[in-house]
Enzyme design. Structure first.
Site, short mmCIF file in Angstrom:
data_model
loop_
_atom_site.label_atom_id
_atom_site.label_comp_id
_atom_site.label_asym_id
_atom_site.label_seq_id
_atom_site.Cartn_x
_atom_site.Cartn_y
_atom_site.Cartn_z
CB SER A 79 -0.93 -0.03 1.22
OG SER A 79 -1.58 -1.16 1.33
N1 SAH Z 1 -0.68 -5.10 3.94
C1 SAH Z 1 0.09 -5.34 2.74
C2 SAH Z 1 -0.72 -5.35 1.64
C3 SAH Z 1 -1.50 -5.93 1.33
S1 SAH Z 1 -2.35 -6.11 -0.41
C4 SAH Z 1 1.35 -4.55 2.91
O1 SAH Z 1 1.72 -4.07 3.76
O2 SAH Z 1 2.28 -4.96 1.91
C5 SAH Z 1 -3.57 -7.22 0.15
C6 SAH Z 1 -3.11 -8.74 0.55
O3 SAH Z 1 -4.20 -9.38 0.89
C7 SAH Z 1 -2.40 -9.38 -0.67
O4 SAH Z 1 -1.24 -9.98 -0.28
C8 SAH Z 1 -3.62 -10.76 -0.86
O5 SAH Z 1 -3.04 -12.01 -1.19
C9 SAH Z 1 -4.35 -10.84 0.63
N2 SAH Z 1 -5.62 -11.29 0.78
C10 SAH Z 1 -6.65 -11.11 0.10
N3 SAH Z 1 -7.79 -11.83 0.35
C11 SAH Z 1 -7.18 -12.53 1.57
C12 SAH Z 1 -8.04 -13.45 2.29
N4 SAH Z 1 -8.91 -13.75 2.35
N5 SAH Z 1 -6.99 -13.99 3.49
C13 SAH Z 1 -5.84 -13.54 3.67
N6 SAH Z 1 -5.18 -12.64 2.64
C14 SAH Z 1 -5.95 -12.27 1.73
#
Ligand code: SAH
Length: 206
Positions: A53
């Site tokens: 993000s």
């Molecule tokens: N917080 C992260 C950015 C996340 S992008 C950072 O600081 O880099 C969102 C993430 O959520 C992705 O890696 C995606 O694979 C994950 N995601 C999406 N759906 C999910 C679920 N149901 N359970 C766990 N992770 C999930």
């Protein structure tokens, strides 16, 4: 310095949040080819088609979450691990759940290298929460949910707060802050954002 100034200019005022943003080296969480832009206020691509993000959004969501030093925090969507690292500077204990093992393993390796030993990384479907470590004082969801994930609400303590981007996967979402009260959820709509979707189930590995 420019990095912190930009966050301040955009309205982040919480000293502990600013310190945490200052402490965590974002360049350790981006792809090698993005090293020179790691300090800019942009979202960047990471493995598995996901994104790290934008720093402003990380700081904003963290500030709105209202984390205290004694808190037990759940993050859904580990991605690069950057947001979890920031939370770990503020909370007693952080659990973060990711549906891609590749991302979870890479994040865990980063936490080890940086000495962020209080972060627990779980591979699984974060829509179901992580019941084995519940309840949580705070829950931060970093992927967009189409509806309020009920399992996560159940894993919040009374008085607990969840911050979650809510809205359609192909459109603009809004960051929502939910406070769990005995008589129900109090909802505050915050700012519009674009996040990758929160998808059900564990990912099939790439
Ligand atoms: N917080 C992260 C950015 C996340 S992008 C950072 O600081 O880099 C969102 C993430 O959520 C992705 O890696 C995606 O694979 C994950 N995601 C999406 N759906 C999910 C679920 N149901 N359970 C766990 N992770 C999930």
């Amino acid at each position: 310095m420019e990095f912190l100034l930009n966050l301040r200019r955009r309205g982040i005022t919480d000293a502990a949040v600013l310190r945490a943003m200052d402490e965590v080296p974002r360049e350790k969480f981006v792809r090698p080819e993005d090293l020179d832009v790691a300090h800019l206020d942009h979202a960047l691509p990471i493995a598995c088609g996901q994104t790290i993000s934008q720093p402003y959004v990380v700081a904003y969501m963290t500030e709105r979450l209202g984390v205290a030093p004694h808190h037990h925090v759940l993050e859904v969507g580990t991605g690069s691990g950057y947001q979890a690292a920031v939370l770990s500077r503020l909370a007693r204990r952080v659990v973060t759940v990711e549906r891609y093992r590749t991302l979870a393993d890479a994040a865990l390796a980063r936490f080890g290298a940086l000495g962020y030993g209080t972060i627990e990384v779980v591979v699984g479907d974060g829509l179901a929460g992580v019941p084995e470590h519940a309840p949580y004082d705070r829950i931060l969801v970093t992927a967009a949910a189409e509806t309020i994930p009920r399992a996560l609400v159940e894993q919040l303590v009374d008085g607990g707060i969840m911050v979650v981007p809510l809205g359609p996967h192909d459109g603009v979402q809004i960051i929502v802050r939910l406070t769990k009260r005995p008589d129900g959820l109090v909802r505050e709509n915050l700012i519009p954002v674009r996040f990758v979707p929160l998808l059900p189930g564990r990912a099939r590995e790439l």
